[in-house]
Design a protein around this motif. Structure first.
Motif, PDB file in Angstrom:
ATOM      1  N   SER A  95     -10.730   9.423 -11.317  1.00 19.64           N
ATOM      2  CA  SER A  95     -10.562   8.353  -9.925  1.00 19.64           C
ATOM      3  C   SER A  95     -11.331   8.914  -8.958  1.00 19.64           C
ATOM      4  O   SER A  95     -11.867   7.971  -8.316  1.00 19.64           O
ATOM      5  CB  SER A  95      -9.039   9.254  -9.401  1.00 19.64           C
ATOM      6  OG  SER A  95      -8.531   8.697  -8.454  1.00 19.64           O
ATOM      7  N   PHE A 114      -6.135   3.171  -2.152  1.00 21.13           N
ATOM      8  CA  PHE A 114      -6.980   2.524  -3.519  1.00 21.13           C
ATOM      9  C   PHE A 114      -8.132   3.454  -3.133  1.00 21.13           C
ATOM     10  O   PHE A 114      -8.546   3.582  -4.142  1.00 21.13           O
ATOM     11  CB  PHE A 114      -6.890   1.196  -3.170  1.00 21.13           C
ATOM     12  CG  PHE A 114      -7.681   0.301  -4.579  1.00 21.13           C
ATOM     13  CD1 PHE A 114      -7.199   0.185  -5.151  1.00 21.13           C
ATOM     14  CD2 PHE A 114      -8.992  -0.015  -3.986  1.00 21.13           C
ATOM     15  CE1 PHE A 114      -8.258  -0.058  -6.478  1.00 21.13           C
ATOM     16  CE2 PHE A 114      -9.839  -0.489  -4.478  1.00 21.13           C
ATOM     17  CZ  PHE A 114      -9.145  -0.212  -6.567  1.00 21.13           C
ATOM     18  N   GLN A 161      -3.966  -0.021  -7.253  1.00 25.33           N
ATOM     19  CA  GLN A 161      -4.240   1.204  -7.855  1.00 25.33           C
ATOM     20  C   GLN A 161      -3.265   1.192  -9.113  1.00 25.33           C
ATOM     21  O   GLN A 161      -2.666   0.591  -9.261  1.00 25.33           O
ATOM     22  CB  GLN A 161      -2.734   2.828  -7.014  1.00 25.33           C
ATOM     23  CG  GLN A 161      -3.474   4.378  -7.847  1.00 25.33           C
ATOM     24  CD  GLN A 161      -2.172   5.431  -6.169  1.00 25.33           C
ATOM     25  OE1 GLN A 161      -1.782   4.735  -6.265  1.00 25.33           O
ATOM     26  NE2 GLN A 161      -3.262   5.908  -5.480  1.00 25.33           N
TER      27      GLN A 161
END
Length: 449
Positions: A163, A183, A132
Protein backbone atom coordinates in the motif's frame (compact mmCIF):
# COMPACT_ATOMS: atom_id res chain seq x y z
CA UNK A 1 31.80 -17.29 67.72
CA UNK A 2 33.21 -20.83 67.39
CA UNK A 3 29.82 -22.27 68.31
CA UNK A 4 28.18 -20.19 65.57
CA UNK A 5 30.70 -21.35 62.96
CA UNK A 6 30.39 -24.98 63.99
CA UNK A 7 26.61 -24.82 63.90
CA UNK A 8 26.69 -23.10 60.51
CA UNK A 9 29.04 -25.78 59.15
CA UNK A 10 26.77 -28.51 60.49
CA UNK A 11 23.65 -27.00 58.90
CA UNK A 12 25.44 -26.41 55.57
CA UNK A 13 26.64 -30.01 55.56
CA UNK A 14 23.08 -31.25 56.05
CA UNK A 15 21.56 -28.91 53.49
CA UNK A 16 24.22 -29.00 50.77
CA UNK A 17 24.07 -32.73 50.16
CA UNK A 18 25.45 -34.17 46.91
CA UNK A 19 21.91 -34.87 45.73
CA UNK A 20 20.80 -31.29 46.32
CA UNK A 21 23.86 -29.84 44.57
CA UNK A 22 23.48 -32.16 41.58
CA UNK A 23 19.78 -31.30 41.30
CA UNK A 24 20.47 -27.56 41.24
CA UNK A 25 23.27 -27.96 38.68
CA UNK A 26 21.03 -30.11 36.47
CA UNK A 27 18.26 -27.52 36.77
CA UNK A 28 20.65 -24.79 35.61
CA UNK A 29 21.64 -26.87 32.58
CA UNK A 30 17.97 -27.54 31.83
CA UNK A 31 17.17 -23.83 31.83
CA UNK A 32 20.16 -23.24 29.57
CA UNK A 33 19.03 -26.03 27.23
CA UNK A 34 15.43 -24.83 27.09
CA UNK A 35 16.60 -21.27 26.46
CA UNK A 36 18.91 -22.42 23.67
CA UNK A 37 16.11 -24.50 22.13
CA UNK A 38 13.63 -21.61 22.23
CA UNK A 39 16.27 -19.28 20.79
CA UNK A 40 16.98 -21.66 17.91
CA UNK A 41 13.25 -22.12 17.28
CA UNK A 42 12.78 -18.34 17.22
CA UNK A 43 15.66 -17.92 14.78
CA UNK A 44 14.23 -20.59 12.47
CA UNK A 45 10.80 -19.00 12.60
CA UNK A 46 12.22 -15.57 11.82
CA UNK A 47 13.57 -16.97 8.55
CA UNK A 48 11.82 -15.82 5.34
CA UNK A 49 8.23 -17.05 5.11
CA UNK A 50 6.84 -18.74 2.03
CA UNK A 51 3.83 -16.93 0.62
CA UNK A 52 1.48 -17.58 -2.27
CA UNK A 53 -0.13 -15.05 -4.62
CA UNK A 54 -3.32 -15.54 -6.59
CA UNK A 55 -3.61 -12.76 -9.18
CA UNK A 56 -7.07 -12.41 -10.71
CA UNK A 57 -6.14 -9.04 -12.21
CA UNK A 58 -4.11 -8.51 -15.38
CA UNK A 59 -3.54 -4.79 -15.06
CA UNK A 60 -0.55 -2.62 -14.21
CA UNK A 61 -1.22 -2.19 -10.50
CA UNK A 62 -1.51 -5.91 -9.74
CA UNK A 63 1.90 -6.50 -11.31
CA UNK A 64 3.21 -3.53 -9.33
CA UNK A 65 1.82 -5.08 -6.12
CA UNK A 66 3.58 -8.38 -6.85
CA UNK A 67 6.85 -6.57 -7.53
CA UNK A 68 6.39 -4.78 -4.19
CA UNK A 69 6.19 -8.18 -2.47
CA UNK A 70 9.47 -9.15 -4.15
CA UNK A 71 10.89 -5.84 -2.95
CA UNK A 72 10.01 -6.84 0.64
CA UNK A 73 12.27 -9.90 0.29
CA UNK A 74 15.10 -8.26 -1.64
CA UNK A 75 15.55 -4.57 -0.78
CA UNK A 76 13.22 -3.66 2.11
CA UNK A 77 15.44 -2.87 5.16
CA UNK A 78 13.06 -4.64 7.56
CA UNK A 79 12.75 -7.68 5.30
CA UNK A 80 15.11 -10.68 4.90
CA UNK A 81 17.25 -8.86 2.24
CA UNK A 82 17.62 -11.81 -0.11
CA UNK A 83 19.02 -11.94 -3.61
CA UNK A 84 16.32 -11.86 -6.28
CA UNK A 85 16.97 -15.50 -7.22
CA UNK A 86 16.57 -16.51 -3.58
CA UNK A 87 13.31 -14.56 -3.28
CA UNK A 88 11.86 -16.69 -6.09
CA UNK A 89 12.00 -19.68 -3.72
CA UNK A 90 9.71 -17.95 -1.20
CA UNK A 91 7.07 -16.37 -3.46
CA UNK A 92 4.71 -18.69 -5.35
CA UNK A 93 2.30 -17.35 -7.96
CA UNK A 94 -0.50 -19.92 -7.78
CA UNK A 95 -2.68 -20.96 -10.67
CA UNK A 96 -5.77 -21.64 -8.58
CA UNK A 97 -9.27 -20.15 -9.02
CA UNK A 98 -9.97 -17.60 -6.30
CA UNK A 99 -13.13 -19.43 -5.21
CA UNK A 100 -11.51 -22.87 -4.97
CA UNK A 101 -10.91 -22.96 -1.22
CA UNK A 102 -9.95 -26.65 -1.22
CA UNK A 103 -7.44 -26.02 -3.99
CA UNK A 104 -5.94 -23.07 -2.11
CA UNK A 105 -5.63 -25.20 1.05
CA UNK A 106 -3.94 -27.98 -0.93
CA UNK A 107 -1.44 -25.58 -2.50
CA UNK A 108 -0.62 -24.13 0.92
CA UNK A 109 -0.01 -27.56 2.44
CA UNK A 110 1.93 -28.91 -0.56
CA UNK A 111 4.27 -25.91 -0.79
CA UNK A 112 4.55 -25.14 2.94
CA UNK A 113 2.95 -21.71 2.54
CA UNK A 114 1.95 -19.78 5.65
CA UNK A 115 -0.04 -17.11 3.81
CA UNK A 116 -1.78 -16.66 0.47
CA UNK A 117 -2.71 -13.21 -0.84
CA UNK A 118 -5.55 -12.86 -3.36
CA UNK A 119 -5.46 -9.84 -5.71
CA UNK A 120 -9.05 -9.31 -6.96
CA UNK A 121 -9.93 -8.89 -10.65
CA UNK A 122 -10.88 -5.21 -10.22
CA UNK A 123 -7.64 -4.24 -8.45
CA UNK A 124 -6.21 -2.03 -11.22
CA UNK A 125 -9.60 -0.65 -12.19
CA UNK A 126 -10.37 0.58 -8.67
CA UNK A 127 -6.97 2.23 -8.20
CA UNK A 128 -7.29 3.98 -11.56
CA UNK A 129 -10.73 5.15 -10.41
CA UNK A 130 -9.15 6.50 -7.19
CA UNK A 131 -11.04 3.97 -5.03
CA UNK A 132 -9.53 2.05 -2.15
CA UNK A 133 -9.14 -1.65 -2.97
CA UNK A 134 -8.69 -4.80 -0.89
CA UNK A 135 -6.26 -7.73 -0.96
CA UNK A 136 -7.62 -10.87 0.68
CA UNK A 137 -5.42 -12.96 2.95
CA UNK A 138 -5.57 -16.66 3.80
CA UNK A 139 -3.66 -18.43 6.56
CA UNK A 140 -3.27 -22.07 7.45
CA UNK A 141 -3.06 -23.06 11.11
CA UNK A 142 -0.56 -25.79 11.91
CA UNK A 143 -0.26 -27.33 15.35
CA UNK A 144 3.16 -25.84 16.12
CA UNK A 145 2.43 -23.87 19.28
CA UNK A 146 2.59 -20.15 19.84
CA UNK A 147 6.07 -19.83 18.30
CA UNK A 148 4.81 -21.45 15.10
CA UNK A 149 2.51 -18.52 14.34
CA UNK A 150 5.35 -15.99 14.13
CA UNK A 151 5.80 -16.50 10.39
CA UNK A 152 2.16 -15.63 9.66
CA UNK A 153 2.52 -12.40 11.63
CA UNK A 154 5.65 -11.47 9.69
CA UNK A 155 4.04 -12.18 6.31
CA UNK A 156 1.08 -9.91 7.13
CA UNK A 157 3.46 -6.92 7.09
CA UNK A 158 3.73 -7.10 3.32
CA UNK A 159 0.33 -5.60 2.49
CA UNK A 160 1.06 -2.29 4.32
CA UNK A 161 4.33 -2.17 2.33
CA UNK A 162 2.43 -2.76 -0.94
CA UNK A 163 0.00 0.00 0.00
CA UNK A 164 2.77 2.47 0.87
CA UNK A 165 4.64 1.79 -2.38
CA UNK A 166 1.49 2.24 -4.46
CA UNK A 167 0.77 5.40 -2.46
CA UNK A 168 4.24 6.73 -3.24
CA UNK A 169 3.80 5.94 -6.94
CA UNK A 170 0.41 7.65 -7.03
CA UNK A 171 1.52 10.82 -5.25
CA UNK A 172 4.43 11.08 -7.67
CA UNK A 173 2.22 10.88 -10.74
CA UNK A 174 -1.23 12.27 -9.84
CA UNK A 175 -1.35 16.02 -10.25
CA UNK A 176 -5.05 16.78 -10.77
CA UNK A 177 -6.91 18.19 -7.76
CA UNK A 178 -9.78 16.41 -6.07
CA UNK A 179 -8.03 13.11 -5.43
CA UNK A 180 -9.25 11.75 -2.05
CA UNK A 181 -6.53 12.11 0.57
CA UNK A 182 -7.58 8.88 2.28
CA UNK A 183 -7.12 6.99 -0.97
CA UNK A 184 -3.66 8.47 -1.53
CA UNK A 185 -2.55 7.66 1.99
CA UNK A 186 -3.86 4.07 1.93
CA UNK A 187 -4.87 2.86 -1.53
CA UNK A 188 -4.75 -0.83 -0.49
CA UNK A 189 -6.15 -2.44 2.64
CA UNK A 190 -6.12 -6.04 3.76
CA UNK A 191 -9.33 -7.99 4.27
CA UNK A 192 -10.27 -9.65 7.58
CA UNK A 193 -8.14 -12.81 7.88
CA UNK A 194 -9.35 -16.23 6.82
CA UNK A 195 -7.60 -19.25 8.32
CA UNK A 196 -7.67 -22.93 7.43
CA UNK A 197 -8.05 -25.14 10.51
CA UNK A 198 -8.13 -28.90 9.88
CA UNK A 199 -8.86 -28.21 6.20
CA UNK A 200 -11.86 -25.94 6.84
CA UNK A 201 -11.73 -22.19 6.30
CA UNK A 202 -12.83 -19.78 9.05
CA UNK A 203 -13.35 -16.03 8.83
CA UNK A 204 -12.02 -13.33 11.11
CA UNK A 205 -9.37 -15.32 12.97
CA UNK A 206 -5.58 -15.61 12.68
CA UNK A 207 -3.28 -18.52 13.64
CA UNK A 208 -2.00 -16.41 16.53
CA UNK A 209 -5.53 -16.02 17.91
CA UNK A 210 -6.06 -19.78 17.90
CA UNK A 211 -2.58 -20.66 19.21
CA UNK A 212 -2.78 -18.20 22.10
CA UNK A 213 -6.20 -19.53 23.15
CA UNK A 214 -4.99 -23.14 22.96
CA UNK A 215 -1.96 -22.25 25.07
CA UNK A 216 -4.10 -20.47 27.68
CA UNK A 217 -6.29 -23.57 28.03
CA UNK A 218 -3.65 -26.30 27.85
CA UNK A 219 -1.12 -24.60 30.13
CA UNK A 220 -3.22 -25.43 33.20
CA UNK A 221 -2.32 -29.14 32.90
CA UNK A 222 1.48 -28.61 33.30
CA UNK A 223 0.84 -26.23 36.18
CA UNK A 224 -1.48 -28.72 37.91
CA UNK A 225 1.01 -31.58 37.44
CA UNK A 226 3.76 -29.44 38.95
CA UNK A 227 1.57 -28.49 41.92
CA UNK A 228 0.64 -32.12 42.57
CA UNK A 229 4.27 -33.22 42.41
CA UNK A 230 5.28 -30.47 44.82
CA UNK A 231 2.47 -31.13 47.30
CA UNK A 232 1.82 -34.89 47.15
CA UNK A 233 5.38 -35.85 46.16
CA UNK A 234 6.75 -33.80 49.03
CA UNK A 235 4.31 -35.51 51.40
CA UNK A 236 5.41 -38.97 50.23
CA UNK A 237 9.14 -38.29 50.58
CA UNK A 238 8.66 -36.49 53.88
CA UNK A 239 6.53 -39.30 55.29
CA UNK A 240 9.26 -41.83 54.49
CA UNK A 241 11.85 -39.62 56.16
CA UNK A 242 9.57 -39.28 59.19
CA UNK A 243 8.97 -43.04 59.34
CA UNK A 244 12.72 -43.64 59.36
CA UNK A 245 13.26 -40.97 61.99
CA UNK A 246 10.48 -42.31 64.25
CA UNK A 247 11.43 -45.98 63.64
CA UNK A 248 7.88 -46.77 62.44
CA UNK A 249 9.17 -48.05 59.10
CA UNK A 250 10.83 -51.02 60.83
CA UNK A 251 7.51 -51.95 62.43
CA UNK A 252 5.73 -51.72 59.07
CA UNK A 253 8.27 -53.96 57.36
CA UNK A 254 7.97 -56.65 60.06
CA UNK A 255 4.19 -56.96 59.64
CA UNK A 256 2.90 -60.20 58.03
CA UNK A 257 2.19 -58.79 54.56
CA UNK A 258 3.95 -58.82 51.24
CA UNK A 259 6.23 -55.95 50.34
CA UNK A 260 4.35 -55.65 47.04
CA UNK A 261 1.17 -54.98 49.04
CA UNK A 262 2.90 -52.33 51.10
CA UNK A 263 4.29 -50.57 48.02
CA UNK A 264 1.04 -50.82 46.05
CA UNK A 265 -1.01 -49.57 48.99
CA UNK A 266 1.23 -46.58 49.56
CA UNK A 267 1.33 -45.70 45.87
CA UNK A 268 -2.40 -46.22 45.32
CA UNK A 269 -3.39 -44.08 48.29
CA UNK A 270 -1.03 -41.29 47.28
CA UNK A 271 -2.14 -41.46 43.62
CA UNK A 272 -5.83 -41.25 44.56
CA UNK A 273 -5.14 -38.24 46.77
CA UNK A 274 -3.08 -36.74 43.94
CA UNK A 275 -5.89 -37.30 41.43
CA UNK A 276 -8.42 -35.68 43.77
CA UNK A 277 -6.08 -32.73 44.24
CA UNK A 278 -5.57 -32.62 40.48
CA UNK A 279 -9.30 -32.49 39.74
CA UNK A 280 -9.79 -29.73 42.30
CA UNK A 281 -6.83 -27.78 40.93
CA UNK A 282 -8.06 -28.18 37.34
CA UNK A 283 -11.55 -26.98 38.24
CA UNK A 284 -10.08 -23.92 39.91
CA UNK A 285 -7.64 -23.32 37.06
CA UNK A 286 -10.41 -23.70 34.43
CA UNK A 287 -12.37 -20.88 36.08
CA UNK A 288 -9.21 -18.78 36.24
CA UNK A 289 -8.25 -19.46 32.60
CA UNK A 290 -11.84 -18.93 31.48
CA UNK A 291 -11.93 -15.55 33.20
CA UNK A 292 -8.59 -14.48 31.76
CA UNK A 293 -9.47 -15.70 28.26
CA UNK A 294 -12.85 -14.03 28.38
CA UNK A 295 -11.39 -10.71 29.43
CA UNK A 296 -8.73 -10.93 26.71
CA UNK A 297 -11.23 -11.83 23.99
CA UNK A 298 -10.02 -15.36 23.26
CA UNK A 299 -11.66 -17.40 20.51
CA UNK A 300 -14.06 -20.28 21.10
CA UNK A 301 -12.06 -23.36 20.11
CA UNK A 302 -15.25 -25.41 19.71
CA UNK A 303 -16.10 -23.29 16.65
CA UNK A 304 -12.95 -24.59 14.97
CA UNK A 305 -13.37 -28.27 15.80
CA UNK A 306 -10.78 -28.19 18.57
CA UNK A 307 -12.96 -29.25 21.49
CA UNK A 308 -12.66 -32.46 23.52
CA UNK A 309 -15.41 -35.03 24.05
CA UNK A 310 -16.04 -37.55 26.82
CA UNK A 311 -13.54 -40.06 25.39
CA UNK A 312 -10.80 -37.43 25.15
CA UNK A 313 -11.37 -36.26 28.72
CA UNK A 314 -11.33 -39.89 29.91
CA UNK A 315 -7.97 -40.43 28.19
CA UNK A 316 -6.70 -37.22 29.79
CA UNK A 317 -7.76 -38.49 33.23
CA UNK A 318 -5.95 -41.79 32.63
CA UNK A 319 -2.75 -40.01 31.59
CA UNK A 320 -2.88 -37.66 34.58
CA UNK A 321 -3.46 -40.56 37.00
CA UNK A 322 -0.64 -42.66 35.53
CA UNK A 323 1.73 -39.67 35.46
CA UNK A 324 0.95 -38.94 39.13
CA UNK A 325 1.46 -42.64 39.93
CA UNK A 326 4.86 -42.58 38.18
CA UNK A 327 5.85 -39.38 39.98
CA UNK A 328 4.92 -40.79 43.36
CA UNK A 329 6.77 -44.01 42.58
CA UNK A 330 9.91 -42.01 41.84
CA UNK A 331 9.33 -40.10 45.07
CA UNK A 332 9.18 -43.39 47.00
CA UNK A 333 12.43 -44.51 45.42
CA UNK A 334 14.08 -41.21 46.31
CA UNK A 335 12.54 -41.37 49.78
CA UNK A 336 14.21 -44.73 50.33
CA UNK A 337 17.58 -42.96 50.46
CA UNK A 338 16.58 -40.27 52.95
CA UNK A 339 17.90 -40.49 56.51
CA UNK A 340 15.36 -38.27 58.22
CA UNK A 341 12.64 -35.68 57.66
CA UNK A 342 15.10 -32.84 57.14
CA UNK A 343 17.10 -34.68 54.48
CA UNK A 344 13.91 -35.59 52.63
CA UNK A 345 13.18 -31.94 51.80
CA UNK A 346 15.94 -31.78 49.20
CA UNK A 347 15.06 -35.11 47.55
CA UNK A 348 12.10 -33.56 45.69
CA UNK A 349 14.36 -31.43 43.51
CA UNK A 350 15.29 -34.11 40.93
CA UNK A 351 11.67 -34.97 40.15
CA UNK A 352 10.74 -31.28 39.94
CA UNK A 353 13.56 -30.80 37.48
CA UNK A 354 12.18 -33.62 35.33
CA UNK A 355 8.74 -32.02 35.38
CA UNK A 356 10.07 -28.58 34.46
CA UNK A 357 11.50 -29.75 31.13
CA UNK A 358 8.19 -30.65 29.42
CA UNK A 359 6.37 -27.83 31.22
CA UNK A 360 8.53 -25.13 29.64
CA UNK A 361 8.64 -26.87 26.26
CA UNK A 362 4.85 -27.30 25.97
CA UNK A 363 4.27 -23.65 26.86
CA UNK A 364 5.92 -22.46 23.64
CA UNK A 365 5.77 -25.27 21.12
CA UNK A 366 4.30 -28.72 20.47
CA UNK A 367 5.78 -32.20 20.46
CA UNK A 368 5.32 -32.61 16.69
CA UNK A 369 7.37 -29.50 15.89
CA UNK A 370 10.39 -30.56 17.97
CA UNK A 371 13.57 -32.14 16.53
CA UNK A 372 13.65 -35.98 16.75
CA UNK A 373 16.26 -36.01 19.55
CA UNK A 374 14.25 -33.61 21.70
CA UNK A 375 11.09 -35.60 20.93
CA UNK A 376 12.75 -38.72 22.32
CA UNK A 377 13.83 -36.91 25.50
CA UNK A 378 10.37 -35.43 26.05
CA UNK A 379 8.66 -38.76 25.37
CA UNK A 380 10.89 -40.53 27.90
CA UNK A 381 9.81 -38.18 30.72
CA UNK A 382 6.53 -39.63 32.04
CA UNK A 383 5.08 -36.26 33.08
CA UNK A 384 5.28 -35.02 29.47
CA UNK A 385 2.32 -37.07 28.25
CA UNK A 386 -0.51 -35.40 30.18
CA UNK A 387 1.16 -32.02 29.64
CA UNK A 388 0.99 -32.38 25.87
CA UNK A 389 -2.02 -34.71 25.89
CA UNK A 390 -4.74 -32.04 25.62
CA UNK A 391 -3.12 -30.48 22.56
CA UNK A 392 -2.70 -33.87 20.88
CA UNK A 393 -6.28 -34.86 21.66
CA UNK A 394 -7.65 -31.61 20.24
CA UNK A 395 -5.95 -32.31 16.92
CA UNK A 396 -6.72 -36.02 16.88
CA UNK A 397 -3.13 -37.24 17.26
CA UNK A 398 -4.28 -40.49 18.85
CA UNK A 399 -1.11 -42.40 17.98
CA UNK A 400 1.12 -40.37 20.29
CA UNK A 401 -1.62 -40.35 22.97
CA UNK A 402 -2.05 -44.14 22.99
CA UNK A 403 1.72 -44.68 22.76
CA UNK A 404 2.12 -42.37 25.75
CA UNK A 405 -0.45 -44.31 27.80
CA UNK A 406 1.29 -47.58 26.95
CA UNK A 407 4.64 -46.09 27.97
CA UNK A 408 3.17 -44.83 31.24
CA UNK A 409 1.81 -48.29 32.02
CA UNK A 410 5.22 -49.88 31.41
CA UNK A 411 6.91 -47.14 33.46
CA UNK A 412 4.44 -47.71 36.30
CA UNK A 413 5.14 -51.44 36.40
CA UNK A 414 8.89 -50.75 36.36
CA UNK A 415 8.52 -48.27 39.22
CA UNK A 416 6.55 -50.79 41.30
CA UNK A 417 9.14 -53.49 40.60
CA UNK A 418 12.08 -51.26 41.62
CA UNK A 419 10.28 -50.00 44.72
CA UNK A 420 9.40 -53.55 45.82
CA UNK A 421 13.03 -54.60 45.40
CA UNK A 422 14.09 -51.66 47.56
CA UNK A 423 11.57 -52.62 50.24
CA UNK A 424 12.86 -56.18 50.21
CA UNK A 425 16.46 -55.00 50.63
CA UNK A 426 18.15 -53.56 53.71
CA UNK A 427 18.74 -50.14 52.11
CA UNK A 428 15.60 -48.72 53.71
CA UNK A 429 16.94 -49.42 57.18
CA UNK A 430 20.72 -49.36 56.81
CA UNK A 431 20.95 -46.67 54.13
CA UNK A 432 22.92 -46.61 50.89
CA UNK A 433 26.23 -46.42 52.70
CA UNK A 434 25.87 -49.97 54.01
CA UNK A 435 25.73 -51.46 50.52
CA UNK A 436 28.80 -52.58 48.57
CA UNK A 437 28.55 -49.57 46.26
CA UNK A 438 28.24 -47.24 49.24
CA UNK A 439 31.23 -48.79 50.99
CA UNK A 440 33.28 -48.56 47.80
CA UNK A 441 32.35 -44.88 47.39
CA UNK A 442 33.39 -44.17 50.99
CA UNK A 443 36.71 -45.97 50.46
CA UNK A 444 37.41 -43.91 47.34
CA UNK A 445 36.54 -40.73 49.21
CA UNK A 446 39.00 -41.62 51.99
CA UNK A 447 41.76 -42.33 49.50
CA UNK A 448 41.10 -38.97 47.83
CA UNK A 449 41.67 -37.23 51.13
Amino acid sequence: MNHLLNLTKKELKELLTPGAIVSVVVMVFIFMGVGTMISSETESLSAPSKIGIINDDTGYWSEFAIESMYYYYTDYPEGPMLAYEEALEYIFVLDVPSGDFEGINKEMNDNGLVTVFLIPDDFTERINSKEQTTIRQYYVFNNEGLLGTTSSLVSSLQIPLVSSMISYELTSSITEPGTPAGFLLQPVVVSPPQTYVKGEIHDGVTPTDIASTIMSQTMMVPIVIMMIIMVIGGMVISSMGTEKENKTLETLLTMPMKRTTIVSGKLMAAAIVGLIYGILYMVGMSFYVGGVTGSMGGVNLQDYGLSMGILEWALMAVMIFLAIFCALGICMILGAFTKNFKASQTMLLPIMVLAMIPMFVTMFTTWGSLPPLVQGIIFAIPFSHPMMGMNNLMFGDMTIVLAGIAYLLVFTLAIIFITVRLYKSDILLTGLGATRAGKAAKALAKKGR
